[in-house]
Structures are given as structure tokens and as C-alpha cells.
Design an enzyme around this catalytic site. Structure first.
Site, short mmCIF file in Angstrom:
data_model
loop_
_atom_site.label_atom_id
_atom_site.label_comp_id
_atom_site.label_asym_id
_atom_site.label_seq_id
_atom_site.Cartn_x
_atom_site.Cartn_y
_atom_site.Cartn_z
N HIS A 52 -23.92 23.53 23.12
CA HIS A 52 -24.30 23.48 24.53
C HIS A 52 -23.17 23.03 25.45
CE1 HIS A 52 -28.21 24.12 22.75
NE2 HIS A 52 -27.96 23.08 21.97
N CYS A 53 -21.97 23.46 25.18
CA CYS A 53 -20.79 23.08 26.00
C CYS A 53 -20.69 21.57 26.12
CB CYS A 53 -20.86 23.70 27.40
SG CYS A 53 -20.95 25.47 27.40
N ALA A 54 -21.04 20.87 25.06
CA ALA A 54 -20.98 19.40 25.09
C ALA A 54 -20.54 18.93 23.70
CB ALA A 54 -22.33 18.82 25.48
#
Ligand SMILES: Cc1ncc(COP(=O)(O)O)c(C=O)c1O
Length: 397
Positions: A352-354
């Protein structure tokens, strides 16, 4: 003005999918689609100082859209710029601050890459320091005492998410604002997941960034930047071009007045008109009711998943509003997501782009179910039934 039932029935893709990937982007309502089309058909020319009739109509519509969104947020339209997404808004802030050697930016390991990579990359060029504060793995909440020690008199900005897009945990942002203000630092609040879903007063933060295309119900390629009125005077807009430049005098640039100083280049006129229509829909439902509905649906997802053997909810103790993330014993998150997709249920898998979140949790990724007010109890039941099937088969294989 539509009733709640009419509004809920107005999302065409809802007929085909159980869409629980609202944290990525929202489904588009028929009225938003029509507003975009109307803008392109009726005044689809450039916004700005065109002195011809369609140009004037486009400019008026664009400024009316700004008033609609500003009034919804309870802020002065002068403080609200339209951008292309939350990422662009963060870059606009970063470029407008005189960050350099000796300065510090404090952020957290919970951030989306959008609120992490720009600070880290520009720190290499401009020479400021970045300190990344950790979080509690049970609650997914930023470690406030670590944050308090990190924020010192060198700190210019505390950049923090309101609601973690990876874990769903709500952050103690009012406390963060208090700590930052005591140290004379700005807060940049990343409201990518919360604006349009939570009934929250955003006007008190120095900077608020949000996409228009998530809970605000606008089209792709729309975003917002709010700058508090007293902070406007302290900024030197540097993401410049047409529209944001009043004139060039010799070799120096005179920027336009805010908010236009933050709106460089040809804006996304149809997108902004669609966004204003999305905001009108939220106003008709009422933000309190939006929040109540989405929280209730999220609670049902959480309770259902907690009851399933073989499912581990990430940060089970989190204060959350719209997102539940989980892993399934022995199953790759992408595989789970694909299997749900085959049953018509859309969720997101991965990091999740994290990536820092997962590095700190020691996980390779997770499955994320994210809700919107327009989801229905029946859809939650369908998702939970599918999850039950997946875990039951996992246990017997
Ligand atoms: C917390 C958070 N911040 C920032 C972003 C980036 O938003 P955008 O893609 O609109 O730039 C996202 C998008 O998922 C997000 O969830």
C-alpha cells in the site's frame, strides 16, 4: 437534492462489484460523471483570464467550485488551492518552504510514500534533516513520546497522516498540532483517507493535503491544498508556471496572489467541476451521517474478521474509521485478493505504498478492506462469507 437511497443507487460500478477498495479511490457517482461531461461540453476551454465568453464561464465555474469545496470545509476560499492529487499538494508545500541546512522535518513510519519520499529526497539536495518516528504495532498509533522528543526548535514541519492508509489507524493529530505549535513548527496533515469521510475541523492545521478522488468523491487527477491564512504570508510559492506567475521583472518572479500562486499550469477544469459535485453529494447526505455509516460498516468488517480462524487483523486495538487490514495464515495477500476478485469483491493487497509500515511489522504485505458510506451491510456480509470460504478451504487443505 437526492435522498440517501437515491444517492446510494447512483454509483454505476456498484451494480457490478462489491467495492471495498475505497482507500485507493472512490467509485464515481452518476452526478459527478454528468458534471464532468457538462463542463467539457458547455465550457471546456481554459480557465484564467480569457476574455471570451466560454473562457469567462469556465473561470466562473472553477471559482464557484472552489467556493463550494471551501464552504464544505469551513475555510476561506483564498486558502484553498486545487492541485492534481495529494502528492502534488505535498510537493507544493515542500517547494514553498525555505528548508535548508540546520532545519528538521519530523515525519512517521506510518506515512504513505507520498508523505515520505519527497521529504527524504529533498533533504539530500537541500541539506535539512528528516527524523522518522515509530508507532505502536498493536494500535498503529504514532509514538507520541518519541514524537515529542523529535520535535525541537530546529523542526520546521511535522508531516503526519490523519488515518494510516495501510493500517487504518487514526492518529492523535490534535495532540500533534499542540506539540508542533509549542515548538513553533508547522503541521502538514495528510488527510488523504479522512477528508470527506470524517467530520473533522481541518481549518486549524497549517497545511492540509488531500486527493479529490477518494472520499470527496471527485474524479481522478484532482487534489486539494489548504494553507492556513496566517501561514500564507510566510510562504514563498516555488512550484511556478502559468497562472501562478503574475509577472517576471527582469530575472525575478512575482507570484500571483494565493490560492492561484499554488495552481501552476492548466488546471483540471472538468475534474474540479466533478469534485464540487461530489462535495455537494456529501453535503446532501451530511458529513456526520457519512461518518456514522462508514464507521458502522468498518466495525462490522472488523468484528467479522476477528471471528474468523486463520485471519489476523493488523493493529486490532486501533482507533479506526474506514479501513481494516489483515493477513490470512499461510496465504499470500495477493492470492487472497485475487480469489476475492473472482467472486466480484474488490480489495487491495500488498504494501500500500507504505513499505516502512511493513518493514516495522515484519510482514511482506496484507489485504486491505476499505469502506465508504455508500457501501451496504449486504456487501459486508458477502465479503465476510467469501472470507469464511477462503479460510475454511485453507484450514482443510
Ligand atoms: C495516506 C495517503 N497519503 C497520500 C496518498 C497519495 O494520494 P494521491 O495518489 O492522490 O497523490 C494516499 C493515496 O493512497 C494516501 O492513502
Amino acid at each position: 437534492m437526492g435522498s440517501l437511497e437515491e444517492i446510494l443507487a447512483g454509483f454505476p460500478l456498484k451494480e457490478r462489484w462489491v467495492y471495498l477498495d475505497n482507500a485507493a479511490t472512490s467509485l464515481k457517482h452518476e452526478r459527478v460523471i454528468r458534471a464532468v461531461e457538462r463542463a467539457l461540453r458547455e465550457f471546456g476551454v481554459n480557465v484564467g483570464r480569457s476574455a471570451h465568453p466560454p473562457g469567462e464561464e469556465a473561470t466562473r465555474a472553477f471559482e464557484r467550485a472552489r467556493e463550494t469545496v471551501a464552504s464544505f470545509l469551513g475555510v476561506d476560499p483564498r486558502c484553498l488551492a486545487f492541485t492534481f492529487n495529494a502528492t502534488a499538494s505535498i510537493h507544493a508545500v515542500l517547494c514553498s518552504l525555505d528548508l535548508g541546512k540546520g532545519d528538521k522535518v519530523v515525519t512517521t513510519a506510518l506515512e504513505h510514500h507520498s508523505n515520505l519520499s519527497p521529504w527524504l529526497r529533498f533533504s539530500e539536495v537541500l541539506g535539512f534533516d528528516v527524523e522518522i518516528v515509530g508507532f505502536d504495532p498493536e494500535t498503529g498509533t504514532v509514538d507520541l513520546s518519541e514524537l515529542e522528543s523529535a520535535v525541537d526548535d530546529r523542526t520546521r514541519v511535522v508531516a503526519i497522516t490523519h488515518e494510516s492508509n495501510a493500517l487504518g489507524s487514526l492518529q492523535p493529530v490534535e495532540e500533534v498540532l499542540r506539540l508542533a505549535e509549542e515548538a513553533g513548527a508547522y503541521v502538514l496533515l495528510d488527510a488523504a483517507q479522512s477528508m470527506g469521510a470524517l467530520d473533522h475541523d481541518f481549518s486549524r492545521y497549517h497545511f492540509v493535503v488531500a486527493p479529490g478522488h477518494k472520499a470527496l468523491l471527485g474524479p481522478h487527477g484532482t487534489g486539494l491544498l489548504y494553507v492556513r491564512e496566517d501561514v500564507l504570508e510566510e510562504l514563498e510559492p516555488r512550484l511556478l508556471g502559468g497562472g501562478s506567475t503574475k509577472r517576471v521583472e527582469g530575472s525575478s518572479v512575482v507570484p500571483s496572489e494565493p490560492p492561484h500562486a499554488f495552481e501552476s499550469g492548466t488546471p483540471n477544469l472538468p475534474g474540479v467541476i466533478g469534485l464540487a459535485e461530489g462535495v455537494r453529494i456529501l453535503e446532501e447526505v451530511g458529513l456526520r451521517r457519512v461518518e456514522r455509516r462508514v464507521r458502522r460498516l468498518t466495525d462490522r468488517v472488523l468484528e467479522g474478521l476477528l471471528d474468523l480462524d486463520g485471519v489476523e487483523v493488523l493493529c486490532p486495538e486501533a482507533r479506526r474509521a474506514t479501513i481494516v487490514s489483515f493477513v490470512v495464515d499461510g496465504r499470500d495477500p495477493d492470492e487472497v485478493s485475487r480469489e476475492l476478485g473472482e467472486r466480484g469483491i474488490c480489495v487491495r493487497s500488498g504494501t500500500h505504498c507504505a513499505t516502512l509500515v511493513f518493514e516495522r511489522l515484519g510482514l511482506r504485505g496484507c489485504v486491505r478492506a476499505s469502506l465508504a458510506f455508500y457501501n451496504e451491510g449486504e456487501e459486508v456480509k458477502e465479503f465476510l462469507r467469501a472470507m469464511e470460504g477462503i479460510t475454511r478451504r485453507g484450514a482443510s487443505s
